[in-house]
Scaffold this active site. Structure first.
Site, PDB file in Angstrom:
ATOM      1  CG  HIS A   1      -2.023   0.944   1.159  1.00 36.41           C
ATOM      2  ND1 HIS A   1      -1.831   2.301   1.192  1.00 36.41           N
ATOM      3  CD2 HIS A   1      -3.350   0.761   1.023  1.00 36.41           C
ATOM      4  CE1 HIS A   1      -3.004   2.895   1.094  1.00 36.41           C
ATOM      5  NE2 HIS A   1      -3.945   1.988   0.980  1.00 36.41           N
TER       6      HIS A   1
ATOM      7  NE  ARG B   1      -2.821   7.306  -1.891  1.00 37.36           N
ATOM      8  CZ  ARG B   1      -2.888   6.159  -2.539  1.00 37.36           C
ATOM      9  NH1 ARG B   1      -2.633   6.104  -3.808  1.00 37.36           N
ATOM     10  NH2 ARG B   1      -3.192   5.049  -1.893  1.00 37.36           N
TER      11      ARG B   1
END
Ligand code: FAD
Ligand code: FES
Lengths: 532, 208
Positions: A321, A341
């Site tokens: 990740h 994000r």
């Protein structure tokens, strides 16, 4: 309250980020680096660094390339003392379920409801697992213009076209029924005023398809599953890791050996069928990476099944990740969800510059971060770890104050506890080991090459190929958990109890090349060397 | 470095560790009292006192609490409580049943200690009182972020287990009051009726 703001290099860097924030408000595409995507991955993604891998020398996958840490646990001698045999079973069950996460609990419930006498054993407490930590949500194709076909194609492409298409089709076709079941047992998902699911978009997908329960999806599901299990007459044994499987003269799985953490004693379980649901392996820290996984994610199921004759696949492919925490240090390895994000959070280097488009696929973003650090544009903290900034405050600049606290209560709290206000300060991140893409090879009913041994959940491979998309693993554990539970219960009806031996371990006595390793690992050892 | 006292022994540890990291730092091989390491599972409940504060007992999650100079701590990995899995069949008897399975719900003396100890900063007393009034939906919302660590139960002078009451009410509410999704039902119907069968055939033919 913010921890010691002073003139350390970190705070100098944080001030640079604050100064460039206004200019970055209009997020524009960052020009791609001169190299293409493939080259970028080959140069910087850990899956491509040959040093991190080894070729297996024993067992069913002899000759296969796997991560070194995986090779070490697969090839090393057992932790079981040799004088335990012959075994007299202390427990008997039609179906033995190993692992108390989402996959194991679901399988136990369905095996019970299919008429089997079920025993569930787990290493820590029931529910202590990767499942309980899932924040993002579950993918399910329910949007009016979405379809199981689109879901399949997104997942297949995302996994580099290496998924087993039959398993994947089962996932997307039967997935919706698993969600109906979760609602029926009382899971409260986040919904709109008309009672319809709110949907989020996961990286690499064509439609918004992720349903969620605030950012506590795994917690909400797990606590309901536990309660459903407790309503039933299923025996549960906690704090008792399984350390080996047992097989009969024909190599079929006949049960397992457990170790009691409280007194160190070993116990044999005799079972007609066995379901492995031991989850992933992040705590083996492949290539030294930090991990987002729970404390017990040490790949035990892979080890035990491999020794019993089951094959593994894609064990050279892990999901990193992109945004695991490096600083503040108390949160080392923990995840900052991808949703940050999606909502506009920016990745920024030490010079205050963006260097990647934040919504690229996880592998590409991870590789880009590693590149910044290698080429000296990252920020190095006292421990020697390097990272780049994830500018979270920029989100509220666009979406208004209080947005973070409302949308991400779990994350807001996590940081606040260490005096870190994500409304004001960026967070230092580096890729963290997040998901085991591969695992044990299974057929359409979840059975491994070892007869009467089934595998379900993160321990199994094939569904996601080389790369899992966010939200597909939760869908997997419930969809396959339901199915495998029933299949294992039916098989048990036509299967007698078998002999309890460890003859399958004989192939694993060759001179060990991994000095000092004995497996399964059970728990990581974080005790500081000098203090032991 | 700071000086901390772990179950009676004093150690020097770096000041930027969590309690759990400090346990590893001094050489504890933790087995109980640790689960997710991320503040989600509630396995790592810990009690501690600080110097110069006299009687005051603090609580926190070992994986989510920074060490503090002079703290004296012990872990409480397990807290025995009475649990139930009995749920009401109708909306009418759900309130009655709550008081039957958790009669302690009525014993709240509104002292607010639970609110002070909750590592999730929930309005625990508030949701217990709401449950007592039959306002289940409010209890659901206010208790949703509960990680079931049991610290509230440990401190409650009336021996209430607020975490269990909350779980009971959430489950009960969901089982009787939630409307299942229509979109989901429609999609399942489409799949059953074979709406996608042709597309599947084509797709699998392409895959070979
Ligand atoms: C922080 C985090 C966030 C995530 N977010 C998402 C998300 O938003 N959406 C999504 O789809 N996926 C997400 N994932 C991935 C997903 O949560 C997991 O892949 C999935 O829950 C795995 O379920 P499981 O039941 O197979 O394994 P787990 O839930 O890990 O359960 C495995 C169980 O087996 C036990 N066990 C291990 N070894 C032994 C042994 N030797 N003997 C007995 N028991 C043993 C463990 O203690 C544990 O109880 C996330 C993962 C993490 C770590
Ligand atoms: S270990 Fe799970 S909350 Fe601390």
């Amino acid at each position: 309250m913010t921890r010691g703001e002073n003139s350390s290099p970190i705070w100098d860097s944080i001030r640079r980020i604050a100064e460039t924030r206004e200019q970055r408000l209009q997020r524009q595409d960052v020009p791609l680096p001169a190299v293409d995507k493939e080259t970028m991955l080959h140069r910087y993604h850990p899956d491509y660094v040959e040093d991190y891998f080894a070729v297996l020398q024993v067992g069913p996958n002899k000759g296969a390339r796997v991560a070194k840490e995986i090779a070490a646990v697969l090839e090393s001698p057992t932790i079981l003392p040799s004088e335990l045999q012959p075994f007299t079973p202390q427990h008997k069950a039609d179906v033995l379920v190993i692992g108390g996460g989402g996959a194991g609990i679901t399988a136990a419930i369905f095996a019970h409801d299919a008429g089997a006498n079920v025993l569930l054993v787990t290493k820590l407490r029931l529910g202590d697992s990767n499942t309980i930590m899932a924040q993002g949500g579950v993918q399910v194709a329910i949007g009016a213009d979405d379809s199981p076909i689109d879901h399949f194609q997104d997942a297949f492409a995302g996994g580099g076209k290496t998924s087993d298409p039959h398993l994947l089709r089962f996932l997307v076709e039967k997935g919706p029924e698993a969600i109906v079941w979760l609602e029926k047992i009382g899971v409260i998902f986040s919904k709109d005023e008309n009672g319809e699911f709110l949907l989020r978009k996961a990286g690499g997908t064509t439609h918004p398809r992720v349903i969620f329960a605030k950012d506590y999806t795994g917690l909400e599901i797990t606590r309901n599953l536990i309660d459903e299990l407790r309503k039933r007459d299923v025996r549960v044994v906690e704090m008792m890791p399984t350390v080996e499987l047992l097989t009969d003269e024909a190599g079929r799985c006949t049960g397992a050996v457990l170790m009691d953490y409280d007194n160190g004693r070993y116990t044999a379980v005799q079972a007609k069928t066995t379901i492995l649901a031991t989850g992933g392996s992040g705590r083996l820290h492949m290539a030294g990476f930090p991990t987002s996984n729970h404390y017990g994610a040490t790949g035990d199921g892979l080890v035990m099944a491999y020794r019993a004759g089951a094959e593994v696949r894609d064990m050279d492919s892990f999901q990193y990740h992109p945004t695991g925490v490096i600083y503040p240090p108390q949160m080392y390895g923990l995840l900052v969800t991808e949703a940050i994000r999606s909502e506009g959070g920016q990745l920024v280097n030490d010079r205050g510059k963006r260097f990647v488009n934040e919504t690229e696929t996880r592998d590409f973003v991870a590789a880009s971060i590693i590149r910044e650090c290698r080429e000296g544009r990252g920020v190095t903290v006292e421990s020697g770890d390097c990272g780049v900034w994830l500018d979270i405050p920029v989100i509220e600049k666009v979406k208004g104050s209080n947005y973070l606290k409302k949308r991400f209560p779990a994350m807001f709290r996590q940081f606040q506890r260490f005096g870190w206000d994500i409304r004001k300060h960026p967070v230092l991140v580096y890729p963290t080991l997040h998901y085991q893409n591969g695992g044990l090879v299974i057929d359409g009913s979840g059975e491994t090459a070892v007869r009467n041994l089934f595998a379900v959940g993160e321990v199994a491979g094939g569904i996601h190929g080389h790369n899992r998309l966010m939200g597909n693993s939760l869908l997997e554990i419930f969809t396959f958990g339901r199915h495998v539970g029933v299949v294992a219960a039916r098989r048990a009806q036509e299967t007698p109890f078998g002999a309890l031996t460890l003859q399958h371990l004989e192939a694993f006595t060759a001179a060990p090349r991994w000095a000092g390793v004995r497996s399964p690992i059970l728990l990581p050892n974080y005790v500081r060397k000098e203090s032991a | 470095m700071v000086s901390i006292d772990i179950m009676g022994k004093t150690y020097e540890v770096p000041d930027d560790l969590t309690i759990l990291q400090a346990l590893w730092y001094v050489g504890h091989k933790t087995i109980r009292g640790v689960g997710c390491l991320g503040g989600f599972c509630g396995a790592c409940s810990t009690v501690y006192r600080l110097p110069d504060e006299g009687y005051k007992l603090h609580v926190g999650l070992a994986c989510q609490t920074n060490v503090i100079d002079g703290m004296s701590l012990a872990q409480i990995p397990f807290f025995p409580s009475k649990d139930t899995t009995i749920y009401a069949e109708t909306v009418k008897n759900e309130e009655e049943l709550l008081l039957e399975v958790y009669p302690d719900t009525q014993k709240c003396i509104s002292c607010g200690v639970c609110n002070r100890v909750c590592p999730q900063n929930l309005n625990v007393m508030g949701y217990v009182l709401k449950a007592n009034n039959g306002e289940f939906q409010t209890t659901v919302n206010w208790s949703f972020d509960c990680i079931n660590c049991g610290l509230c139960a440990m401190k409650c002078p009336a021996d209430i287990s607020p975490n269990l009451i909350a779980r009971y009410v959430r489950r009960q509410y969901a089982l009787l009051s939630l409307q299942p999704s229509r979109l989901l039902a429609t999609r399942i119907e489409e799949i059953r009726k074979g709406k996608y069968d042709d597309a599947w055939r084509e797709l699998f033919a392409d895959l070979g």
